[in-house]
Design a protein around this motif. Structure first.
Motif: not given
Length: 128
Positions: A90-95
């Motif tokens: 989920t790193k792309t949505i958490s930034g």
């Protein structure tokens, strides 16, 4: 120890279902197919180990000390393995860049292998 194993198993199973539904519905619009597959891997391993703890809680072929060790290995193994997978997927949505915590994924896997190894070892010890 049986009650504790069953409680932890139920909690892990419940949260695996919640996370799986969250991934399938809420994250589907925000993650790539590859990221969703990665997230699903974390969910699967969490559920596998919830069922593993349930099995241990319902059986009496292991002594309490072994069950306690296995429980701790599974808890920390799932946190490290599945938890790091959830964060990495989920790193792309958490930034946030969770790549540095990727080192704990194989540590978690090793802890899970250790838990299964104890069952394997203890089972064959009892057969003698």
């Amino acid at each position: 120890m049986e009650k504790k194993n069953i409680r932890v198993a139920a909690f892990m199973g419940m949260t695996a279902i919640i996370l799986g539904a969250f991934g399938a519905h809420a994250l589907k619009k925000h993650l790539t197919i590859e990221e969703l597959g990665t997230f699903e891997t974390g969910v699967k391993y969490q559920m596998y180990h919830a069922l593993f703890l349930l099995f241990l809680g319902l059986n009496s072929f292991l002594e309490e000390k072994a069950k306690k060790t296995i429980l701790l290995l599974v808890i920390f193994g799932v946190i490290f393995f599945s938890g790091s997978i959830f964060l990495l997927a989920t790193k792309t949505i958490s930034g946030l860049n969770f790549k540095p915590i990727g080192i704990v994924t194989p540590i978690g896997g090793t802890l899970l292998i250790g838990a299964w190894s104890i069952v394997f070892w203890k089972y064959f010890q009892q057969k003698k």
